[in-house]
Design an enzyme around this catalytic site. Sequence first.
Site, PDB file in Angstrom:
ATOM      1  N   ASP A  64      70.543  14.567 -39.756  1.00  0.00           N
ATOM      2  CA  ASP A  64      71.615  15.459 -39.308  1.00  0.00           C
ATOM      3  C   ASP A  64      72.627  14.685 -38.462  1.00  0.00           C
ATOM      4  O   ASP A  64      72.675  14.821 -37.245  1.00  0.00           O
ATOM      5  CB  ASP A  64      71.042  16.630 -38.521  1.00  0.00           C
ATOM      6  CG  ASP A  64      72.046  17.781 -38.370  1.00  0.00           C
ATOM      7  OD1 ASP A  64      73.171  17.654 -38.883  1.00  0.00           O
ATOM      8  OD2 ASP A  64      71.688  18.799 -37.748  1.00  0.00           O
ATOM      9  N   GLY A  74      78.210  26.506 -31.671  1.00  0.00           N
ATOM     10  CA  GLY A  74      79.357  25.728 -31.208  1.00  0.00           C
ATOM     11  C   GLY A  74      78.937  24.479 -30.470  1.00  0.00           C
ATOM     12  O   GLY A  74      79.728  23.563 -30.265  1.00  0.00           O
ATOM     13  N   SER A 107      76.635  22.451 -31.584  1.00  0.00           N
ATOM     14  CA  SER A 107      76.183  21.471 -32.565  1.00  0.00           C
ATOM     15  C   SER A 107      76.955  20.161 -32.445  1.00  0.00           C
ATOM     16  O   SER A 107      78.183  20.159 -32.312  1.00  0.00           O
ATOM     17  CB  SER A 107      76.373  22.015 -33.980  1.00  0.00           C
ATOM     18  OG  SER A 107      75.293  22.820 -34.351  1.00  0.00           O
TER      19      SER A 107
END
Length: 462
Positions: free
Chosen positions: A236, A317, A319
């Site tokens: 990620d 938000g 992230s």
Amino acid sequence: MRHARRRVVRRATQLTAVGGLLLGGVMVTQAMASEKPAVTAVPRSSAQSVADTGSQLVSRLGTARTAGSWIGADGKPVVAVTDEDAAAEVRKAGAEAKMVGHSMNELKSATTALRSAPRVAGTAWSVDPRTNQVVVLADRTVSAADWSAMTQVAGKIGSFVRMERTGGSFTTRLNGAQPILSTGGRCSAGFNVTNGQSDFILTAGHCGPTGSLWFADNQATQQVGRTVNSSFPGADFSLVQYASGRAGGGADIVAIGNGNGVRITGAADPTVGQRVFRSGSTSGLHDGTVTSLNATVNYPEGTVTGLIETNVCAEPGDSGGPLFSEGIALGVTSGGSGDCTTGGTTFFQPVTRALSGLGVQLIVSTQAAGQGGAPSSAASSAPSGSATHSAIAPSAASPGSTAPVTGGTSDSTLLSVLTDPDNLGPGVLVIAVSLIALFATRYIRAEQDRKAYQRYYSATWG
């Protein structure tokens, strides 16, 4: 009488100019002596006293004789071991040994079995070295049938697999500290990185696929950059290349709110039990501890492995926002459950693995990187940061030294530089004014003498 007054004024001006020169010299000397270094933060030196960290001991003894390590409440490394000989080596190295019944090899075998089972969105698992168990979490979206199936899989593995239900749902936190926006939603910038030619923002991979455009405002008038590399699921992380190619001043600083930031001095892997801090554009700065490493999370979008698990809260938000401690970059926000009102679990992509996978380096200041040469007003890149900082007692950890979030002086006006008492400007300004006054009085005196001679010559020779 008029000539006498002129002489008095001229002499006073000369004396004032000479005094100004002396005062300016003193101001310049003091400013040079008190000049601040480019970097005011370094990894905590107290950690250097621990020569052999828990991770080093685990690596040396092997995963068949150990089952992980963590930081005790007193800041001392604790290593889980499976035999007395290994315990003796741990104690000899100055760490605490804890006897356990299952080695890391057995625990990893359990996570492999879980991974091979049918994927259930809303579940996650990781190794908890402190309890010598594999912990399986299921959020509220997991049905009773799926929970029963997972429980049966865990039962076949062994009693050291612990099943737990958790509130909320495991989701990516799409929506730092600083906010970056695209058509897909809002994320937070993580850390500034470079490949030596261009600068980038390291953020979460789920924030947007390659080609996504990012802006600093809702009207999409201030373009930040474009995603040029993205990995999700599996991992990620992603790279957003700056539209200008450069991160600019303060590239080594992450925002923590109220115009303040923390200067980043290196990158490292965290340790279980370590106190950490997370900043995001939605919820700001929050802290907690690392609860496990190499966690696997089954998001609705796919499975991500190798994550850092913490009890730090996060909200949509956040992230991509930075995880750090003592100014050391640790990870970028991936996802989790809960919020910053009720608390929750949050997972992070380790920075070191992202840097390696993307072939980039963290941007830190020249002095923090330990590089030679003249300091630069802009940050320069260097991989740095020792993992030994993790040996600090969790209660003693802090985000790191604060700095203005804008960093640098690239936006400062000439007037602000000259009037800043911490700079050389005021002293130089006093010296310049004094020299002008001194030369002016000398010129006026010479001009008066020339005119007096002309009058005398005219009167004498006609």
